[in-house]
Design a protein around this motif. Structure first.
Motif, PDB file in Angstrom:
ATOM      1  N   SER A  41      67.545 -24.098  56.196  1.00 35.96           N
ATOM      2  CA  SER A  41      66.543 -23.161  56.720  1.00 35.96           C
ATOM      3  C   SER A  41      66.389 -23.385  58.215  1.00 35.96           C
ATOM      4  CB  SER A  41      65.197 -23.375  56.029  1.00 35.96           C
ATOM      5  OG  SER A  41      65.277 -22.981  54.684  1.00 35.96           O
ATOM      6  N   TYR A  42      66.130 -22.308  58.943  1.00 34.10           N
ATOM      7  CA  TYR A  42      65.990 -22.354  60.393  1.00 34.10           C
ATOM      8  C   TYR A  42      64.727 -21.597  60.802  1.00 34.10           C
ATOM      9  CZ  TYR A  42      70.894 -23.839  60.355  1.00 34.10           C
ATOM     10  OH  TYR A  42      72.060 -24.522  60.126  1.00 34.10           O
ATOM     11  N   ASP A  43      64.320 -21.812  62.027  1.00 29.53           N
ATOM     12  CA  ASP A  43      63.170 -21.112  62.598  1.00 29.53           C
ATOM     13  C   ASP A  43      63.456 -19.606  62.616  1.00 29.53           C
ATOM     14  OD1 ASP A  43      61.381 -19.876  64.504  1.00 29.53           O
ATOM     15  OD2 ASP A  43      60.992 -21.858  65.333  1.00 29.53           O
ATOM     16  N   ASP A  44      62.463 -18.806  62.215  1.00 27.66           N
ATOM     17  CA  ASP A  44      62.630 -17.340  62.171  1.00 27.66           C
ATOM     18  C   ASP A  44      62.962 -16.735  63.530  1.00 27.66           C
ATOM     19  OD1 ASP A  44      62.146 -17.312  59.462  1.00 27.66           O
ATOM     20  OD2 ASP A  44      60.078 -16.604  59.631  1.00 27.66           O
ATOM     21  N   ALA A  45      62.601 -17.416  64.608  1.00 30.27           N
ATOM     22  CA  ALA A  45      62.851 -16.880  65.951  1.00 30.27           C
ATOM     23  C   ALA A  45      64.322 -16.941  66.349  1.00 30.27           C
ATOM     24  CB  ALA A  45      62.007 -17.644  66.974  1.00 30.27           C
ATOM     25  N   LEU A  46      65.129 -17.685  65.599  1.00 32.97           N
ATOM     26  CA  LEU A  46      66.544 -17.812  65.973  1.00 32.97           C
ATOM     27  C   LEU A  46      67.323 -16.515  65.818  1.00 32.97           C
ATOM     28  CD1 LEU A  46      67.601 -21.331  64.617  1.00 32.97           C
ATOM     29  CD2 LEU A  46      67.172 -20.638  66.971  1.00 32.97           C
ATOM     30  N   ALA A  47      67.095 -15.784  64.744  1.00 34.53           N
ATOM     31  CA  ALA A  47      67.876 -14.559  64.503  1.00 34.53           C
ATOM     32  C   ALA A  47      67.711 -13.545  65.630  1.00 34.53           C
ATOM     33  CB  ALA A  47      67.538 -13.948  63.152  1.00 34.53           C
ATOM     34  N   PRO A  48      66.481 -13.188  66.048  1.00 34.96           N
ATOM     35  CA  PRO A  48      66.364 -12.234  67.152  1.00 34.96           C
ATOM     36  C   PRO A  48      67.007 -12.745  68.438  1.00 34.96           C
ATOM     37  CG  PRO A  48      64.236 -12.522  66.076  1.00 34.96           C
ATOM     38  CD  PRO A  48      65.164 -13.524  65.479  1.00 34.96           C
ATOM     39  N   ALA A  49      66.856 -14.045  68.710  1.00 35.50           N
ATOM     40  CA  ALA A  49      67.454 -14.607  69.932  1.00 35.50           C
ATOM     41  C   ALA A  49      68.971 -14.515  69.886  1.00 35.50           C
ATOM     42  CB  ALA A  49      67.011 -16.058  70.112  1.00 35.50           C
ATOM     43  N   VAL A  50      69.557 -14.844  68.745  1.00 38.56           N
ATOM     44  CA  VAL A  50      71.015 -14.785  68.599  1.00 38.56           C
ATOM     45  C   VAL A  50      71.503 -13.348  68.688  1.00 38.56           C
ATOM     46  CG1 VAL A  50      72.904 -15.152  66.961  1.00 38.56           C
ATOM     47  CG2 VAL A  50      71.218 -16.959  67.324  1.00 38.56           C
ATOM     48  N   LEU A  51      70.804 -12.422  68.024  1.00 36.40           N
ATOM     49  CA  LEU A  51      71.220 -11.014  68.063  1.00 36.40           C
ATOM     50  C   LEU A  51      71.142 -10.436  69.473  1.00 36.40           C
ATOM     51  CD1 LEU A  51      69.518  -9.887  64.757  1.00 36.40           C
ATOM     52  CD2 LEU A  51      71.990  -9.901  65.195  1.00 36.40           C
ATOM     53  N   ASP A  52      70.095 -10.782  70.200  1.00 32.84           N
ATOM     54  CA  ASP A  52      69.987 -10.311  71.584  1.00 32.84           C
ATOM     55  C   ASP A  52      71.114 -10.883  72.448  1.00 32.84           C
ATOM     56  OD1 ASP A  52      67.780  -8.746  71.030  1.00 32.84           O
ATOM     57  OD2 ASP A  52      66.328 -10.262  71.688  1.00 32.84           O
ATOM     58  N   ALA A  53      71.431 -12.154  72.237  1.00 32.56           N
ATOM     59  CA  ALA A  53      72.519 -12.775  73.001  1.00 32.56           C
ATOM     60  C   ALA A  53      73.864 -12.146  72.643  1.00 32.56           C
ATOM     61  CB  ALA A  53      72.545 -14.284  72.746  1.00 32.56           C
TER      62      ALA A  53
END
Length: 195
Positions: A41-53
């Motif tokens: 499990s990972y922090d929920d904020a990772l997905a938006p950050a990765v997608l934006d990058a």
């Protein structure tokens, strides 16, 4: 966020654009996580950050990236199992659409701690539907558009899809089924892996 989701995003990027593009994107977003493990499990904020990058590296808006991820999830040879699971939704595209409400629960049967966004289908009149996607991850409706495009082709149906906007965290995808039997669908057998 379940690692399976982040790993799927990573696999899309590496399978479609190569490991170097993935490393460029992840270095911008989360330099300490070059690879995601599917069962962590990972922090929920990772997905938006990765997608934006990823969007920045590919010079594409996130909505396009999300739609491509949806397409990848049900069309790439490495994700054939996802397509097979979705085909259990019905004998034709309309049956499949009506099975979408149950998709998050079916996913939890396979991976008990995987929580997909809630989706619900509304039928308006003959061949017209709205798919409501309730997700904290913006542009999830575009991901579903990618899935729906491939599945319509898979069933041999002709459908027009349109992202009808986001209101209060809920996105709407408009679906117009133009022709149920437009082309021969892709073969599907319930038994062993067959193409």
């Amino acid at each position: 966020m379940h690692g399976l989701i982040l790993r799927s995003i990573q696999n899309y990027m590496t399978d479609s654009y190569g490991r170097t593009a993935w490393l460029q994107a992840v270095a911008q977003a989360v330099p300490d996580h070059p690879d995601f493990e599917a069962m962590l499990s990972y922090d929920d904020a990772l997905a938006p950050a990765v997608l934006d990058a990823m969007g920045a590296v590919l010079n594409r808006p996130r909505s396009e990236v999300m739609e491509d991820i949806g397409t990848y999830l049900v069309s790439h040879p490495n994700t054939e199992a996802v397509r097979r699971l979705l085909r259990f939704g019905g004998m034709n595209f309309e049956d499949f659409l009506h099975s979408l409400d149950d998709m998050p629960d079916r996913a939890r049967m396979a991976v008990s701690d995987l929580h997909l966004p809630a989706i619900e289908l509304h039928e308006h009149d003959e061949g017209r539907y709205s798919l409501i996607c309730d997700s904290p991850l913006s542009d999830f409706g575009y991901l579903m558009m990618g899935v729906l495009r491939v599945m319509a082709d898979d069933y041999g149906a002709l459908a027009m899809l349109d992202h009808a906007g986001r209101t209060g965290g809920r996105e709407t995808v408009s679906i117009q089924l133009i022709e149920r039997d437009y082309a021969d669908g892709r073969s599907f057998n319930l038994g062993a892996w067959a193409s």
